[in-house]
Scaffold this active site. Sequence first.
Site, PDB file in Angstrom:
ATOM      1  N   GLY A  15     -30.021 -80.666 -92.182  1.00 16.08           N
ATOM      2  CA  GLY A  15     -30.545 -79.362 -92.222  1.00 16.08           C
ATOM      3  C   GLY A  15     -30.192 -78.187 -91.428  1.00 16.08           C
ATOM      4  N   GLY A  19     -33.183 -71.956 -88.604  1.00 16.66           N
ATOM      5  CA  GLY A  19     -33.738 -72.554 -87.909  1.00 16.66           C
ATOM      6  C   GLY A  19     -33.605 -73.767 -87.028  1.00 16.66           C
ATOM      7  N   ARG A  41     -25.880 -74.755 -97.912  1.00 19.04           N
ATOM      8  CA  ARG A  41     -25.316 -73.711 -98.295  1.00 19.04           C
ATOM      9  C   ARG A  41     -24.063 -73.845 -96.643  1.00 19.04           C
ATOM     10  NH1 ARG A  41     -29.959 -70.273 -96.127  1.00 19.04           N
ATOM     11  NH2 ARG A  41     -30.804 -72.047 -94.915  1.00 19.04           N
ATOM     12  N   TYR A 159     -48.154 -80.959 -98.281  1.00 23.34           N
ATOM     13  CA  TYR A 159     -47.471 -80.485 -96.602  1.00 23.34           C
ATOM     14  C   TYR A 159     -47.095 -81.050 -95.779  1.00 23.34           C
ATOM     15  CZ  TYR A 159     -44.258 -79.153 -93.104  1.00 23.34           C
ATOM     16  OH  TYR A 159     -43.738 -79.085 -91.913  1.00 23.34           O
TER      17      TYR A 159
HETATM   18  P1  NDP Z   1     -35.928 -73.189 -92.208  1.00 20.51           P
HETATM   19  O1  NDP Z   1     -36.180 -73.229 -93.765  1.00 20.51           O
HETATM   20  O2  NDP Z   1     -35.984 -72.899 -91.015  1.00 20.51           O
HETATM   21  O3  NDP Z   1     -34.970 -74.841 -91.858  1.00 20.51           O
HETATM   22  C1  NDP Z   1     -34.716 -75.669 -92.878  1.00 20.51           C
HETATM   23  C2  NDP Z   1     -33.789 -76.610 -93.116  1.00 20.51           C
HETATM   24  O4  NDP Z   1     -32.987 -77.496 -93.652  1.00 20.51           O
HETATM   25  C3  NDP Z   1     -32.924 -75.982 -93.770  1.00 20.51           C
HETATM   26  O5  NDP Z   1     -30.892 -75.619 -93.224  1.00 20.51           O
HETATM   27  C4  NDP Z   1     -32.050 -76.061 -95.183  1.00 20.51           C
HETATM   28  O6  NDP Z   1     -31.024 -75.897 -95.435  1.00 20.51           O
HETATM   29  C5  NDP Z   1     -32.712 -77.175 -94.887  1.00 20.51           C
HETATM   30  N1  NDP Z   1     -32.972 -78.567 -96.053  1.00 20.51           N
HETATM   31  C6  NDP Z   1     -33.815 -77.787 -96.752  1.00 20.51           C
HETATM   32  N2  NDP Z   1     -33.865 -78.450 -97.445  1.00 20.51           N
HETATM   33  C7  NDP Z   1     -32.571 -79.435 -97.899  1.00 20.51           C
HETATM   34  C8  NDP Z   1     -32.226 -80.631 -98.776  1.00 20.51           C
HETATM   35  N3  NDP Z   1     -32.243 -80.831 -99.475  1.00 20.51           N
HETATM   36  N4  NDP Z   1     -31.129 -80.658 -98.529  1.00 20.51           N
HETATM   37  C9  NDP Z   1     -30.525 -80.395 -97.271  1.00 20.51           C
HETATM   38  N5  NDP Z   1     -31.169 -79.390 -96.840  1.00 20.51           N
HETATM   39  C10 NDP Z   1     -31.570 -79.010 -96.745  1.00 20.51           C
HETATM   40  O7  NDP Z   1     -37.166 -74.311 -91.113  1.00 20.51           O
HETATM   41  P2  NDP Z   1     -37.422 -74.888 -90.133  1.00 20.51           P
HETATM   42  O8  NDP Z   1     -36.068 -74.608 -89.227  1.00 20.51           O
HETATM   43  O9  NDP Z   1     -38.626 -74.202 -89.830  1.00 20.51           O
HETATM   44  O10 NDP Z   1     -37.793 -76.428 -90.549  1.00 20.51           O
HETATM   45  C11 NDP Z   1     -37.271 -77.421 -90.274  1.00 20.51           C
HETATM   46  C12 NDP Z   1     -37.796 -79.108 -90.298  1.00 20.51           C
HETATM   47  O11 NDP Z   1     -39.333 -78.677 -89.034  1.00 20.51           O
HETATM   48  C13 NDP Z   1     -38.630 -78.618 -91.740  1.00 20.51           C
HETATM   49  O12 NDP Z   1     -38.864 -80.271 -91.394  1.00 20.51           O
HETATM   50  C14 NDP Z   1     -40.118 -78.694 -91.390  1.00 20.51           C
HETATM   51  O13 NDP Z   1     -40.782 -79.015 -91.725  1.00 20.51           O
HETATM   52  C15 NDP Z   1     -40.316 -79.171 -89.373  1.00 20.51           C
HETATM   53  N6  NDP Z   1     -40.999 -78.518 -89.501  1.00 20.51           N
HETATM   54  C16 NDP Z   1     -40.912 -76.613 -89.102  1.00 20.51           C
HETATM   55  C17 NDP Z   1     -42.410 -75.816 -88.573  1.00 20.51           C
HETATM   56  C18 NDP Z   1     -43.000 -74.432 -88.321  1.00 20.51           C
HETATM   57  O14 NDP Z   1     -42.988 -74.116 -87.946  1.00 20.51           O
HETATM   58  N7  NDP Z   1     -40.918 -74.084 -88.514  1.00 20.51           N
HETATM   59  C19 NDP Z   1     -43.074 -76.877 -87.871  1.00 20.51           C
HETATM   60  C20 NDP Z   1     -43.218 -78.386 -87.733  1.00 20.51           C
HETATM   61  C21 NDP Z   1     -42.513 -78.694 -88.612  1.00 20.51           C
HETATM   62  P3  NDP Z   1     -30.047 -75.205 -96.959  1.00 20.51           P
HETATM   63  O15 NDP Z   1     -31.106 -74.594 -97.896  1.00 20.51           O
HETATM   64  O16 NDP Z   1     -29.192 -74.627 -96.743  1.00 20.51           O
HETATM   65  O17 NDP Z   1     -29.766 -77.364 -97.529  1.00 20.51           O
HETATM   66  C1  8X3 Z   2     -44.985 -76.057 -89.984  1.00 20.33           C
HETATM   67  C2  8X3 Z   2     -46.382 -76.071 -89.065  1.00 20.33           C
HETATM   68  O1  8X3 Z   2     -48.731 -75.567 -88.993  1.00 20.33           O
HETATM   69  O2  8X3 Z   2     -47.131 -74.341 -90.984  1.00 20.33           O
HETATM   70  O3  8X3 Z   2     -45.115 -77.573 -89.909  1.00 20.33           O
HETATM   71  O4  8X3 Z   2     -47.968 -76.261 -90.815  1.00 20.33           O
HETATM   72  S1  8X3 Z   2     -47.399 -75.428 -90.268  1.00 20.33           S
END
Ligand code: NDP
Ligand code: 8X3
Length: 261
Positions: A15, A19, A41, A159
């Site tokens: 990923g 992000g 992507r 989630y």
């Molecule tokens: P984004 O949506 O900004 O990024 C998510 C990334 O995951 C993208 O690069 C996307 O790439 C990739 N991704 C999604 N599905 C797949 C797949 N099937 N295979 C490979 N890559 C995948 O989200 P965040 O950066 O915020 O999230 C990253 C992690 O952090 C997640 O696990 C999320 O649950 C966790 N998290 C996020 C929080 C938040 O508030 N943002 C808080 C706590 C945890 P692409 O679409 O190009 O495949």
């Molecule tokens: C993503 C943060 O608080 O929206 O894991 O669930 S929250």
Amino acid sequence: MANTGLKGKIVLITGASAGIGASTAMAFAAEGARLLLAARRAGKLAEVASMALERGAQAVHSFHLDVRNRHAVQRAIDELPAEWAEIEVLVNNAGLSRGMEKLYTGKIEDWDEMIDTNVKGVLYVTRAVVPGMVVRGRGHVVNLGSMAGELVYPNAAVYSATKAAVRTLNDGLREDVLGTPVRVTSIDPGLVETEFSQVRFHGDAGRAAKVYQGLTPLKGEDIADAIVWAVTRPAHVNIARISLASVHQANTLLMHRETAS
Ligand code: NDP
Ligand code: 8X3
């Protein structure tokens, strides 16, 4: 650049196209690491790769990966060029949330996507990468959990359940690698402003923006900083979990929002 021991080390980030994953790529790049960047992507991944090289990465190898496809995951790891095979750090970051619905009316397709990505995806990548770490006698697995894995909040049961599962898998892996030098860390953030909410609300930017309204959320860089810190502790120190949130967030249920006067 301070010597953190990461120079030339191979770091796989799933990923990495957006992000937290993209920010983590930048943070490891600044340490001179060699980066394996994976996501679906290709265009976004190429942008991150070129920024990482500018930022100081020793080398970058990007590849298409859908973590939900277990055969593709195994093949991608098995077929890495020999010079990229010895993964030192795995950041299991790919993940997403889909929808905010009551459990009894939620969309089953959304549940499947979250469970397949956040739980099974972490399992598939871990299963493909960790045996090599154990054989080589070195490695660090970092899993992206969430505050939601600690405390479920309304309309987000599935989630939150996936992130509770990540927490358990993280702790189970640490038990199962005991006796090897492999380390296992969960990073459990609260709200981080990334593409996360846009993905959750299927591209509804207005609804996504409201999530962060009136508060200062964490940034991807804050999470990257915690990850780099965890993996650069002395080899005998195993950071089990880092839970971090904005000063405006006590937990998933309690936030402080400034209202416009
Ligand atoms: P984004 O949506 O900004 O990024 C998510 C990334 O995951 C993208 O690069 C996307 O790439 C990739 N991704 C999604 N599905 C797949 C797949 N099937 N295979 C490979 N890559 C995948 O989200 P965040 O950066 O915020 O999230 C990253 C992690 O952090 C997640 O696990 C999320 O649950 C966790 N998290 C996020 C929080 C938040 O508030 N943002 C808080 C706590 C945890 P692409 O679409 O190009 O495949
Ligand atoms: C993503 C943060 O608080 O929206 O894991 O669930 S929250």
